[in-house]
Motif scaffolding. Structure first.
Motif, PDB file in Angstrom:
ATOM      1  N   SER A 363       4.970 -23.149 -18.472  1.00 51.58           N
ATOM      2  CA  SER A 363       4.132 -24.112 -19.207  1.00 51.58           C
ATOM      3  C   SER A 363       2.685 -23.939 -18.757  1.00 51.58           C
ATOM      4  CB  SER A 363       4.572 -25.550 -18.923  1.00 51.58           C
ATOM      5  OG  SER A 363       5.901 -25.716 -19.290  1.00 51.58           O
ATOM      6  N   GLU A 364       2.510 -23.797 -17.446  1.00 52.12           N
ATOM      7  CA  GLU A 364       1.164 -23.574 -16.907  1.00 52.12           C
ATOM      8  C   GLU A 364       0.588 -22.256 -17.474  1.00 52.12           C
ATOM      9  OE1 GLU A 364       1.198 -22.752 -12.667  1.00 52.12           O
ATOM     10  OE2 GLU A 364      -0.768 -23.673 -12.424  1.00 52.12           O
ATOM     11  N   TRP A 365       1.438 -21.235 -17.547  1.00 51.02           N
ATOM     12  CA  TRP A 365       1.025 -19.919 -18.057  1.00 51.02           C
ATOM     13  C   TRP A 365       0.590 -20.029 -19.523  1.00 51.02           C
ATOM     14  CZ3 TRP A 365       3.184 -16.676 -21.843  1.00 51.02           C
ATOM     15  CH2 TRP A 365       2.843 -15.314 -21.769  1.00 51.02           C
ATOM     16  N   VAL A 366       1.335 -20.790 -20.304  1.00 50.92           N
ATOM     17  CA  VAL A 366       0.983 -20.969 -21.727  1.00 50.92           C
ATOM     18  C   VAL A 366      -0.367 -21.673 -21.839  1.00 50.92           C
ATOM     19  CG1 VAL A 366       1.573 -22.295 -23.809  1.00 50.92           C
ATOM     20  CG2 VAL A 366       3.305 -20.860 -22.722  1.00 50.92           C
ATOM     21  N   VAL A 367      -0.566 -22.703 -21.025  1.00 47.86           N
ATOM     22  CA  VAL A 367      -1.844 -23.424 -21.091  1.00 47.86           C
ATOM     23  C   VAL A 367      -2.993 -22.473 -20.741  1.00 47.86           C
ATOM     24  CG1 VAL A 367      -3.215 -25.276 -20.031  1.00 47.86           C
ATOM     25  CG2 VAL A 367      -0.821 -25.673 -20.624  1.00 47.86           C
ATOM     26  N   LYS A 368      -2.786 -21.652 -19.711  1.00 53.01           N
ATOM     27  CA  LYS A 368      -3.861 -20.727 -19.297  1.00 53.01           C
ATOM     28  C   LYS A 368      -4.139 -19.648 -20.337  1.00 53.01           C
ATOM     29  CE  LYS A 368      -3.667 -20.739 -14.257  1.00 53.01           C
ATOM     30  NZ  LYS A 368      -2.694 -20.290 -13.244  1.00 53.01           N
ATOM     31  N   ASN A 369      -3.067 -19.203 -21.030  1.00 48.96           N
ATOM     32  CA  ASN A 369      -3.202 -18.010 -21.881  1.00 48.96           C
ATOM     33  C   ASN A 369      -3.168 -18.280 -23.373  1.00 48.96           C
ATOM     34  OD1 ASN A 369      -3.066 -15.678 -19.858  1.00 48.96           O
ATOM     35  ND2 ASN A 369      -1.306 -16.915 -19.263  1.00 48.96           N
ATOM     36  N   HIS A 370      -3.093 -19.522 -23.794  1.00 46.53           N
ATOM     37  CA  HIS A 370      -2.701 -19.751 -25.188  1.00 46.53           C
ATOM     38  C   HIS A 370      -3.649 -19.144 -26.218  1.00 46.53           C
ATOM     39  CE1 HIS A 370      -5.212 -23.149 -26.645  1.00 46.53           C
ATOM     40  NE2 HIS A 370      -5.306 -23.433 -25.380  1.00 46.53           N
ATOM     41  N   GLY A 371      -4.921 -18.992 -25.861  1.00 43.38           N
ATOM     42  CA  GLY A 371      -5.852 -18.365 -26.813  1.00 43.38           C
ATOM     43  C   GLY A 371      -5.488 -16.920 -27.132  1.00 43.38           C
ATOM     44  N   GLN A 372      -4.858 -16.257 -26.174  1.00 42.46           N
ATOM     45  CA  GLN A 372      -4.590 -14.815 -26.342  1.00 42.46           C
ATOM     46  C   GLN A 372      -3.167 -14.491 -26.798  1.00 42.46           C
ATOM     47  OE1 GLN A 372      -6.949 -16.066 -23.835  1.00 42.46           O
ATOM     48  NE2 GLN A 372      -6.295 -14.680 -22.221  1.00 42.46           N
ATOM     49  N   LEU A 373      -2.313 -15.487 -26.907  1.00 37.45           N
ATOM     50  CA  LEU A 373      -0.902 -15.175 -27.180  1.00 37.45           C
ATOM     51  C   LEU A 373      -0.636 -14.976 -28.672  1.00 37.45           C
ATOM     52  CD1 LEU A 373       0.786 -17.719 -24.712  1.00 37.45           C
ATOM     53  CD2 LEU A 373       0.189 -15.321 -24.310  1.00 37.45           C
ATOM     54  N   GLU A 374       0.373 -14.124 -28.946  1.00 42.14           N
ATOM     55  CA  GLU A 374       0.738 -13.857 -30.347  1.00 42.14           C
ATOM     56  C   GLU A 374       2.047 -14.563 -30.701  1.00 42.14           C
ATOM     57  OE1 GLU A 374       1.026  -9.558 -30.828  1.00 42.14           O
ATOM     58  OE2 GLU A 374      -0.424  -9.416 -29.178  1.00 42.14           O
ATOM     59  N   ALA A 375       2.363 -14.540 -31.994  1.00 43.36           N
ATOM     60  CA  ALA A 375       3.603 -15.170 -32.462  1.00 43.36           C
ATOM     61  C   ALA A 375       4.768 -14.223 -32.207  1.00 43.36           C
ATOM     62  CB  ALA A 375       3.489 -15.513 -33.943  1.00 43.36           C
ATOM     63  N   LYS A 376       5.191 -14.157 -30.943  1.00 41.35           N
ATOM     64  CA  LYS A 376       6.321 -13.284 -30.611  1.00 41.35           C
ATOM     65  C   LYS A 376       7.082 -13.864 -29.413  1.00 41.35           C
ATOM     66  CE  LYS A 376       4.270 -10.060 -27.423  1.00 41.35           C
ATOM     67  NZ  LYS A 376       3.894  -8.738 -27.070  1.00 41.35           N
ATOM     68  N   VAL A 377       8.177 -13.193 -29.044  1.00 39.29           N
ATOM     69  CA  VAL A 377       8.959 -13.660 -27.892  1.00 39.29           C
ATOM     70  C   VAL A 377       8.402 -12.999 -26.630  1.00 39.29           C
ATOM     71  CG1 VAL A 377      11.250 -13.783 -26.842  1.00 39.29           C
ATOM     72  CG2 VAL A 377      11.024 -13.880 -29.339  1.00 39.29           C
ATOM     73  N   TYR A 378       8.005 -13.815 -25.664  1.00 37.54           N
ATOM     74  CA  TYR A 378       7.485 -13.305 -24.394  1.00 37.54           C
ATOM     75  C   TYR A 378       8.546 -13.403 -23.304  1.00 37.54           C
ATOM     76  CZ  TYR A 378       2.712 -13.055 -26.105  1.00 37.54           C
ATOM     77  OH  TYR A 378       1.589 -12.701 -26.792  1.00 37.54           O
ATOM     78  N   ASP A 379       8.619 -12.356 -22.478  1.00 37.27           N
ATOM     79  CA  ASP A 379       9.436 -12.446 -21.267  1.00 37.27           C
ATOM     80  C   ASP A 379       8.581 -12.997 -20.136  1.00 37.27           C
ATOM     81  OD1 ASP A 379      11.948 -11.503 -22.137  1.00 37.27           O
ATOM     82  OD2 ASP A 379      11.119  -9.481 -22.259  1.00 37.27           O
ATOM     83  N   ILE A 380       9.244 -13.528 -19.127  1.00 43.74           N
ATOM     84  CA  ILE A 380       8.508 -14.098 -17.994  1.00 43.74           C
ATOM     85  C   ILE A 380       7.958 -12.960 -17.133  1.00 43.74           C
ATOM     86  CG2 ILE A 380       8.805 -15.479 -15.888  1.00 43.74           C
ATOM     87  CD1 ILE A 380      10.657 -17.264 -17.417  1.00 43.74           C
ATOM     88  N   PRO A 381       6.676 -13.027 -16.753  1.00 41.73           N
ATOM     89  CA  PRO A 381       6.131 -11.967 -15.893  1.00 41.73           C
ATOM     90  C   PRO A 381       6.934 -11.839 -14.588  1.00 41.73           C
ATOM     91  CG  PRO A 381       4.384 -13.420 -16.694  1.00 41.73           C
ATOM     92  CD  PRO A 381       5.687 -14.045 -17.102  1.00 41.73           C
ATOM     93  N   THR A 382       7.152 -10.596 -14.170  1.00 45.10           N
ATOM     94  CA  THR A 382       7.957 -10.339 -12.967  1.00 45.10           C
ATOM     95  C   THR A 382       7.397 -11.076 -11.749  1.00 45.10           C
ATOM     96  OG1 THR A 382       8.376  -8.180 -13.886  1.00 45.10           O
ATOM     97  CG2 THR A 382       8.908  -8.438 -11.578  1.00 45.10           C
TER      98      THR A 382
END
Ligand code: ADE
Length: 418
Positions: A363-382
């Motif tokens: 959730s924190e990652w989405v808040v930080k990155n939401h401007g750059q994310l696309e409409a796709k399925v993301y895996d969790i960063p290692t």
């Protein structure tokens, strides 16, 4: 504050049980402390559609500590713990829309009530909120920064939507990260499924034929725990690789029609439809017990079972007796819904700790990155997955070795000799 729960007077019991679960969720606790200091979710609105359990309560409190406005509804009509819902409303001022045993209309009314709060992050266990947004509430899609998906079944649907270019916002496959499915799916489902069966029936596993349909992470867990209790476990599969693994793990592998003749207990964990159906019911033994621990209540064809039956009655809580026209009885647990959550408490807090640490950090990652994310399925960063396993190990007091300089060099340098 609007809410819809069974009984607000259950709140003290709920608060005590939430605190009990928290003891076994040290990773989430650490995240909650940091969130309380840093408020990384300030200004976000989260709608969570999850099983309303003591563990979920700890997740929701973590998101709130991070500054989010959170609303919670159930991801299954039978999975709500009504005391937890009451505690969240009364003790923590979190709106909850969930009542154990709610009918289908109420279930969807509750999902809609959660979406009426106009969230920018959603959390699903089975993709129900995402499906509702993409079908009936399309105007909300552009407001969603990201959506989290907790379970295998949900991720499969979301990946199918992605393929068909149906997704309109980013989603995160929480299920697919190792700190989730290695533990939650395997040990969580393994133990809680047997727990649900035991609480519903007091069945003795030792010496019985237990048929496990599906040898994914959940099936492996269920099969190994059933073997641990002394059952003779038969696995059924449609995937040759998984069937081979089950064979070499020491289980008997059979087609369901053969297994159906000998099973005393049948547990479906496939994610697919009508795994147990008419042809199987017809050859089952007198007194066979059947149940499901897959996400949706479609794995057992209950309509076909009803057609074969001359009568049915409740034998005890969570046990329905079907009397077939040939005179034999078949027992269905928890109406074919998730037996581990309907008849027991779901996975233990110790494994949900990691699943919900992933939910919080993503959730924190989405808040930080939401401007750059696309409409796709993301895996969790290692790095996030490794961070969670490191914290979990430390919380268990387990130390491990680290590489020497020489070993690091060896692993990174293909030119070094053999
Ligand atoms: N899914 C399985 N077990 C669960 C639990 N204890 N809490 C929330 N979701 C779950």
């Amino acid at each position: 504050m609007p809410y819809d729960i069974k009984d607000i007077n259950l709140s003290q019991m709920g608060q005590d049980r939430i605190a009990w679960a928290e003891r076994d969720m040290p990773v989430l606790r650490q995240i909650r402390q940091r969130f309380a200091d840093e408020k990384p979710l300030a200004g976000t609105k989260v709608a969570a559609c999850l099983h309303v359990t003591t563990e979920t309560a700890n997740l929701v409190l973590t998101l709130k500590a991070g500054g989010a406005d959170v609303v919670l509804c159930a991801s299954n009509p039978l999975s709500t713990q009504d005391d937890v819902a009451a505690a969240l409303v009364q003790k923590y001022e979190i709106p909850v829309f969930a009542i154990k045993g709610e009918d289908n209309d109420t279930y969807y009314k509750h999902l809609n009530a959660a979406l009426d709060t106009n969230p920018n992050i959603t959390m699903d266990d089975g993709a129900d909120l995402v499906s509702l947004i993409l079908t009936k509430r399309k105007h909300q899609a552009k407001e969603i920064w990201g959506s989290m998906e907790e379970t295998t079944t949900g991720v499969i649907r979301l990946r199918a939507m992605e393929k068909q270019k149906m997704l309109e916002f980013p989603v995160v496959a929480i299920n697919d990260t190792p700190t989730k499915h290695f533990f939650d799916n395997r040990y969580g489902t393994g133990q809680s499924t047997l727990d649900g069966i035991l609480r519903a029936t007091n069945f003795l596993f030792a010496g019985k034929y237990v048929v496990v349909a599906g040898y994914g992470w959940c099936g492996r867990g269920v099969a190994s725990r059933a073997r641990g209790l002394g059952a003779k476990v038969i696995v059924t599969e449609i995937d040759p690789l998984k069937a081979l693994e089950a064979t070499m793990d020491g289980f008997e592998v059979l087609p369901m029609l053969d297994a159906a003749r000998s099973g005393d207990m049948f547990i479906t964990v496939t994610g697919d439809i009508h795994v147990l159906r008419e042809e199987h019911f017809k050859v089952m033994k007198e007194g066979a017990i059947i149940c499901n621990s897959g996400h949706f209540n479609v794995e057992i064809d209950l309509e076909a079972l009803s057609h074969l039956s001359v009568s049915r009655r409740s034998a005890r809580a969570f046990v329905e007796e079907y009397k077939l026209s040939d005179g034999k009885n078949i027992y269905v647990l928890a109406d074919g819904r998730l037996v581990n959550i309907a008849a027991a408490e779901g996975h233990p807090a110790c494994v949900m700790d990691m699943s919900f640490a992933n939910q919080s950090l993503m959730s924190e990652w989405v808040v930080k990155n939401h401007g750059q994310l696309e409409a796709k399925v993301y895996d969790i960063p290692t790095a996030i997955d490794e961070h969670i396993s490191t914290l979990k190990l430390a919380s268990l007091g387990i130390k491990i070795d680290s590489l020497t300089d020489e070993q690091s060099k060896y692993l990174n340098d293909w030119q070094m000799g053999t």
